[in-house]
Design an enzyme around this catalytic site. Structure first.
Site, PDB file in Angstrom:
ATOM      1  N   ASP A 158       0.829  -1.202   0.000  1.00 46.23           N
ATOM      2  CA  ASP A 158       0.000   0.000   0.000  1.00 46.23           C
ATOM      3  C   ASP A 158       0.868   1.258   0.000  1.00 46.23           C
ATOM      4  O   ASP A 158       2.090   1.189   0.053  1.00 46.23           O
ATOM      5  CB  ASP A 158      -1.065  -0.046   1.104  1.00 46.23           C
ATOM      6  CG  ASP A 158      -0.486   0.066   2.495  1.00 46.23           C
ATOM      7  OD1 ASP A 158       0.649   0.534   2.623  1.00 46.23           O
ATOM      8  OD2 ASP A 158      -1.193  -0.309   3.444  1.00 46.23           O
TER       9      ASP A 158
ATOM     10  N   LYS B 244      -4.007   2.866  -1.204  1.00 48.60           N
ATOM     11  CA  LYS B 244      -5.285   3.505  -0.885  1.00 48.60           C
ATOM     12  C   LYS B 244      -4.901   4.732  -0.108  1.00 48.60           C
ATOM     13  O   LYS B 244      -4.434   4.650   1.001  1.00 48.60           O
ATOM     14  CB  LYS B 244      -6.128   2.626   0.025  1.00 48.60           C
ATOM     15  CG  LYS B 244      -6.792   1.484  -0.661  1.00 48.60           C
ATOM     16  CD  LYS B 244      -7.462   0.643   0.394  1.00 48.60           C
ATOM     17  CE  LYS B 244      -8.578  -0.171  -0.197  1.00 48.60           C
ATOM     18  NZ  LYS B 244      -9.732   0.602  -0.609  1.00 48.60           N
TER      19      LYS B 244
ATOM     20  N   MET C  97      -6.346   8.273  10.604  1.00 46.77           N
ATOM     21  CA  MET C  97      -7.028   9.013   9.526  1.00 46.77           C
ATOM     22  C   MET C  97      -7.844  10.173  10.099  1.00 46.77           C
ATOM     23  O   MET C  97      -9.039  10.277   9.859  1.00 46.77           O
ATOM     24  CB  MET C  97      -7.937   8.060   8.729  1.00 46.77           C
ATOM     25  CG  MET C  97      -7.168   6.925   8.082  1.00 46.77           C
ATOM     26  SD  MET C  97      -8.218   5.723   7.269  1.00 46.77           S
ATOM     27  CE  MET C  97      -8.775   4.746   8.648  1.00 46.77           C
TER      28      MET C  97
END
Ligand code: SAH
Length: 262
Positions: A47, A69, A183
């Site tokens: 990733d 992502k 996040m």
């Protein structure tokens, strides 16, 4: 460097998939098993958060496939990543699915484990050091300390897929335990406001840890009611962990002695 009496490392059979966590950045934070897997894999599906220095440890001739992502940028859908893992394993390759941190902490590792099971493929799980515990520890923020907390909440500020948030922030605030946000950036102001509605004091210590365990590591101290503004003013970007609670304030106590991760 590995002592002779270290347990034997497993063979990586062709056609198998290993789901591994690479830790928060610094290659020295890889587990022995993850390092072994990187050296054995024919193809590494990684990733966006994987440090280049980690990828450079692969065997000569190993293929790198990016399945990044990352908020805001076009990235493959989870179903496409699952299909890629299945396709390469069925072609008889040793497939390493390498994720930042730990594969099962906001990493969609479970989706992949389920897809591999459904496809009848064998897989192995190699945990990694998660950013919200290891990245923060390097910055001098413990997950727990005897005097501050007996629990810690790991929460996603938003869902990577659609930016929405699932958590009941007011309920989490009422736990009175430190909250470690993954996040966090898109919803920071809204989360901070909801936590205050839930009863957390406006001056609750907070810290932003950006790019932990990488060359770009940066730590910004803040407090709950100033988080979004401090982040904006300091230009804090992704990837970033936000810690809200008493543990975030502890780093000052050890600042004079704590040697940086480098
Ligand atoms: N599986 C990963 C988390 C993936 S979700 C893990 O266990 O660490 C992606 C989020 O992880 C980022 O938005 C950020 O909040 C956090 N993150 C990952 N690596 C980081 C790093 N080196 N420094 C700070 N935050 C990081």
């Amino acid at each position: 460097m590995i002592p002779a009496n270290f347990p034997a490392l497993p063979e990586f059979p062709p056609g198998e998939v290993w789901l591994a966590g690479a830790g928060p950045g610094d290659p020295r934070l890889l587990t022995v098993l993850a390092l072994h897997a990187i050296g054995c894999a024919d193809v590494i599906v990684h990733d966006a958060l994987i440090d280049r220095r980690v990828l450079d440890l692969r065997a000569a001739g190993a293929e790198l496939l990016s399945a990044g992502k990352r908020g805001g940028r076009p990235s493959p859908k989870q179903g496409e990543i699952n299909a890629l893992l299945v396709e390469h394993a069925r072609a008889g390759r040793r497939v390493l699915r390498l994720k930042g941190g730990d594969p099962f902490v906001f990493g969609r590792g479970w989706d992949e484990a389920a897809a591999l099971t459904e496809a009848g493929l064998r897989f192995r799980i190699i945990p990694g050091l998660t950013a919200g515990l290891a990245g923060t520890a390097l910055a001098g923020i413990p997950a727990t300390s005897r005097d501050t907390n007996h629990a810690v909440v790991l929460a996603a500020g938003h869902r990577a897929e659609d930016g929405s948030s699932d958590a009941d922030w007011e309920a989490l605030a009422r736990l009175g335990q430190p909250i470690v946000l993954y996040m966090p950036m898109a919803q920071l102001a809204g989360i901070a406001a909801a936590l205050q509605r839930g009863g957390l004091a406006p001056d609750t210590p907070a810290a932003l840890v950006q790019s932990a365990a990488t060359e770009d590591e940066r730590v910004v101290d803040s407090r709950l009611d100033a988080l979004a503004e401090d982040a904006r003013r300091a230009g804090v970007g992704s990837p970033c962990i936000v810690v809200i609670g008493a543990t975030a304030g502890l780093r000052h106590e050890v600042r004079g002695s704590l040697v940086g991760w480098r």
